[in-house]
Enzyme design. Structure first.
Site, PDB file in Angstrom:
ATOM      1  N   ASP A   8       0.873  -1.175   0.000  1.00  0.00           N
ATOM      2  CA  ASP A   8       0.000   0.000   0.000  1.00  0.00           C
ATOM      3  C   ASP A   8       0.912   1.227   0.000  1.00  0.00           C
ATOM      4  O   ASP A   8       2.136   1.102  -0.147  1.00  0.00           O
ATOM      5  CB  ASP A   8      -0.966  -0.024   1.190  1.00  0.00           C
ATOM      6  CG  ASP A   8      -0.297   0.164   2.543  1.00  0.00           C
ATOM      7  OD1 ASP A   8       0.964   0.249   2.605  1.00  0.00           O
ATOM      8  OD2 ASP A   8      -1.016   0.232   3.552  1.00  0.00           O
ATOM      9  N   CYS A  65       3.212  -3.170   4.087  1.00  0.00           N
ATOM     10  CA  CYS A  65       2.437  -2.002   4.503  1.00  0.00           C
ATOM     11  C   CYS A  65       3.211  -1.349   5.651  1.00  0.00           C
ATOM     12  O   CYS A  65       4.363  -1.700   5.886  1.00  0.00           O
ATOM     13  CB  CYS A  65       0.996  -2.366   4.879  1.00  0.00           C
ATOM     14  SG  CYS A  65       0.773  -3.378   6.350  1.00  0.00           S
ATOM     15  N   THR A  67       2.939  -1.536   8.994  1.00  0.00           N
ATOM     16  CA  THR A  67       3.307  -2.471  10.067  1.00  0.00           C
ATOM     17  C   THR A  67       3.520  -3.887   9.554  1.00  0.00           C
ATOM     18  O   THR A  67       4.133  -4.696  10.234  1.00  0.00           O
ATOM     19  CB  THR A  67       2.221  -2.538  11.154  1.00  0.00           C
ATOM     20  OG1 THR A  67       1.024  -3.067  10.570  1.00  0.00           O
ATOM     21  CG2 THR A  67       1.975  -1.180  11.783  1.00  0.00           C
ATOM     22  N   HIS A  98      10.228 -24.278   8.684  1.00  0.00           N
ATOM     23  CA  HIS A  98       9.213 -25.027   9.418  1.00  0.00           C
ATOM     24  C   HIS A  98       7.790 -24.857   8.896  1.00  0.00           C
ATOM     25  O   HIS A  98       6.964 -25.739   9.090  1.00  0.00           O
ATOM     26  CB  HIS A  98       9.244 -24.634  10.899  1.00  0.00           C
ATOM     27  CG  HIS A  98      10.468 -25.135  11.600  1.00  0.00           C
ATOM     28  ND1 HIS A  98      10.624 -25.016  12.964  1.00  0.00           N
ATOM     29  CD2 HIS A  98      11.584 -25.739  11.138  1.00  0.00           C
ATOM     30  CE1 HIS A  98      11.791 -25.539  13.310  1.00  0.00           C
ATOM     31  NE2 HIS A  98      12.396 -25.977  12.219  1.00  0.00           N
ATOM     32  N   HIS A 133       7.495 -31.285   9.783  1.00  0.00           N
ATOM     33  CA  HIS A 133       6.905 -29.989   9.464  1.00  0.00           C
ATOM     34  C   HIS A 133       5.924 -30.101   8.302  1.00  0.00           C
ATOM     35  O   HIS A 133       4.948 -29.354   8.249  1.00  0.00           O
ATOM     36  CB  HIS A 133       8.004 -28.969   9.168  1.00  0.00           C
ATOM     37  CG  HIS A 133       8.991 -28.847  10.278  1.00  0.00           C
ATOM     38  ND1 HIS A 133       8.653 -28.357  11.520  1.00  0.00           N
ATOM     39  CD2 HIS A 133      10.296 -29.190  10.348  1.00  0.00           C
ATOM     40  CE1 HIS A 133       9.712 -28.389  12.300  1.00  0.00           C
ATOM     41  NE2 HIS A 133      10.725 -28.894  11.619  1.00  0.00           N
TER      42      HIS A 133
END
Length: 145
Positions: A8, A65, A67, A98, A133
């Protein structure tokens, strides 16, 4: 390897930096937007990049973005996507080893350009371990319905 990119307005500058990094390493990418710093809605670009990865058009994806939280949540709504928000190279290594994460989310307001390069490098060069995994990743995939 072909990488889907999306951001963004808050992640635009870091995405441009990552594009320069990918160019300098001869890595292919497709930019699914946004294309400038005009205020926009991150789910639109997360979805476009995630669909490219889920469809096999791109091998992995990187979304950004401010955060990294919102764009990772949005990307994870696309079936087949395992997008991990990473703030350091160890997180990027472990999510590849993993979780077989196929998308990386970065927060432009959290990590700077140099750290982002290290995270991207680790994400793109670390292989999935498989083994126990793989069973866990399969269980995650079953949850998608």
């Amino acid at each position: 390897m072909n990488i889907a990119l999306g951001s963004d307005h808050g992640g635009f500058a870091l995405k441009q930096h990552i594009k320069d990094y990918l160019d300098s390493h001869g890595l292919e990418y497709q930019d699914f937007g946004c294309m400038d710093t005009t205020s926009c809605d991150y789910p639109v670009f997360a979805k476009a990049a995630a669909q490219a990865v889920a469809s096999g058009k791109c091998d992995r994806g990187i979304v950004i973005c401010t955060t990294g939280i919102g764009i990772s949540i949005a990307a994870n709504k696309v079936k087949g996507i395992r997008c991990a928000l990473c703030t350091d190279p160890l997180m990027a290594e472990m999510t590849r080893r993993h979780n077989d994460a196929n998308m990386l989310a970065l927060g432009a307001g959290i990590v700077g350009p140099n750290l982002a390069e290290r995270i991207v490098e680790t994400f793109l060069t670390t292989d999935f371990e498989g083994g126990r995994h793989a069973r866990r990743v399969a269980l995650i995939s079953e949850m998608e319905g």
